[in-house]
Design an enzyme around this catalytic site. Structure first.
Site, PDB file in Angstrom:
ATOM      1  N   ASN A  32     -11.373 -29.789  54.327  1.00  0.00           N
ATOM      2  CA  ASN A  32     -12.596 -30.471  54.756  1.00  0.00           C
ATOM      3  C   ASN A  32     -12.383 -31.354  55.978  1.00  0.00           C
ATOM      4  OD1 ASN A  32     -14.238 -29.332  52.815  1.00  0.00           O
ATOM      5  ND2 ASN A  32     -13.895 -30.976  51.325  1.00  0.00           N
ATOM      6  N   GLY A  75     -15.064 -38.553  48.624  1.00  0.00           N
ATOM      7  CA  GLY A  75     -14.675 -37.982  47.348  1.00  0.00           C
ATOM      8  C   GLY A  75     -13.912 -36.675  47.404  1.00  0.00           C
ATOM      9  N   ASP A  76     -13.852 -36.053  48.586  1.00  0.00           N
ATOM     10  CA  ASP A  76     -13.163 -34.761  48.689  1.00  0.00           C
ATOM     11  C   ASP A  76     -12.553 -34.615  50.080  1.00  0.00           C
ATOM     12  OD1 ASP A  76     -12.238 -32.351  47.746  1.00  0.00           O
ATOM     13  OD2 ASP A  76     -14.107 -31.259  48.086  1.00  0.00           O
ATOM     14  N   PHE A  77     -11.877 -35.679  50.511  1.00  0.00           N
ATOM     15  CA  PHE A  77     -11.292 -35.708  51.857  1.00  0.00           C
ATOM     16  C   PHE A  77     -10.004 -34.890  51.832  1.00  0.00           C
ATOM     17  CE2 PHE A  77      -9.557 -37.798  55.702  1.00  0.00           C
ATOM     18  CZ  PHE A  77     -10.685 -37.779  56.503  1.00  0.00           C
ATOM     19  N   ASN A  78     -10.171 -33.579  51.787  1.00  0.00           N
ATOM     20  CA  ASN A  78      -9.008 -32.714  51.592  1.00  0.00           C
ATOM     21  C   ASN A  78      -8.662 -31.910  52.833  1.00  0.00           C
ATOM     22  OD1 ASN A  78     -10.253 -30.018  51.579  1.00  0.00           O
ATOM     23  ND2 ASN A  78     -11.164 -30.587  49.618  1.00  0.00           N
TER      24      ASN A  78
END
Length: 311
Positions: free
Chosen positions: A220, A214-217
């Site tokens: 991260n 959900g937050d593979f940025n």
């Protein structure tokens, strides 16, 4: 409790006390690390090793079942060969502890975990070559495939129906359109939401479901130099936005965040925080909208074809 008071603000002395009492760790060095909602510290014990003390914000700490599933997911990924952090047990054998502490806003409860430390630098700080973007997309896909095999008695907590960071809840953005009153960008955003409703929602029943990070940025994902003068993925961080979604959601999130770092964002195909993503994101949104779907897909598919025979 206001949102600004939900984020913990532990002092160095409070961190030292928690480390000693819960984990029997005496630190020779404690250094603050960036965090959006929580509070993170790099910890170096006197007897060696490195850890990250993660203190969850007061709001998320009210849902220990969700944090337990996130912690389990990290361990499951690590056991299956992906570079994820794992939680160290407390002296009493627990993987997290709910601590009631006053860190400036009165006594509040915060979930505390001691996580393994992953070496590397964020992918935002290195050149985004086609090969590294390929590896990033491959890692995201492998992660979701592994998570599909995960079992836990409380997986249902990942059905986060009103979670605004889930792409399943994309239309919740309509409630914030007034922020753009008078800005030409508002019409672009309205059009994107309309496209989602008309082109995505009717087809969603045919999407393949999975558990999303959900937050593979770009902040991260950690990388380290490899033997070919490039970089390899060395860490996946922050599972706080995990939710039940679809494979296509993970792909979309990864592409969007890699675009914010790439000098030519349209060439990102399969692949501080708010300031970077919002300022750069607005530019990219306008560029995508002006190019239109057909031209963007042409660039993406031509680029993806270069990697189509790789495993």
């Amino acid at each position: 409790m206001s949102a600004k008071h939900a984020k913990p603000n532990f002092s160095q002395s409070q961190v030292s006390e928690v480390l000693k009492r819960l984990f029997r760790v005496t630190a020779s060095e404690i250094r603050s690390l960036p965090s959006y909602d929580d509070q993170n510290f790099h910890v170096v014990p006197v007897d060696g090793g490195e850890y990250v003390l993660k203190i969850m914000n007061a709001e998320d700490s009210k849902n220990p079942a969700l944090i337990e599933v996130q912690t389990h997911a990290m361990s499951f990924l690590y056991q299956n060969g992906l570079p994820a952090q794992t939680a160290m047990p407390t002296a009493s054998g627990q993987l997290m502890s709910l601590e009631e502490i006053d860190c400036g806003y009165g006594c509040q409860k915060y979930l505390v975990r001691l996580l393994t430390y992953l070496p590397g630098t964020t992918i935002s700080k290195v050149p985004l070559t086609p090969q590294l973007l390929y590896e990033t997309g491959k890692t995201a896909a492998r992660m979701d495939l592994i998570l599909q095999e995960m079992e836990h008695p409380q997986l249902s907590v990942l059905q986060r129906e009103n979670f605004k960071w889930s792409l399943s809840n994309f239309t919740m953005l309509e409630a914030f359109l007034s922020v753009l009153d008078g800005d030409p960008l508002q019409e672009v955003v309205k059009s994107v939401i309309h496209q989602y409703k008309s082109s995505v929602v009717p087809k969603r029943s045919g999407f393949r479901k999975c558990i999303n990070h959900g937050d593979f940025n770009d902040l991260n994902v950690l990388v380290q130099p490899d033997e070919s003068d490039g970089y390899k993925i060395s860490g996946i961080l922050d599972f706080g936005d995990m939710n039940s979604g679809y494979y296509i959601h993970e792909l979309a999130i990864a592409i969007m965040y890699m675009m914010t770092e790439h000098p030519n964002p349209i060439e990102v195909e399969n692949a501080e925080y708010l300031m970077i993503s919002s300022k750069r994101g607005i530019f990219i949104l306008r560029q995508l909208w002006e190019l239109r779907k057909e031209q963007v897909e042409k660039v993406w598919f031509e680029s993806a074809a270069q990697f189509s025979d790789r495993k």
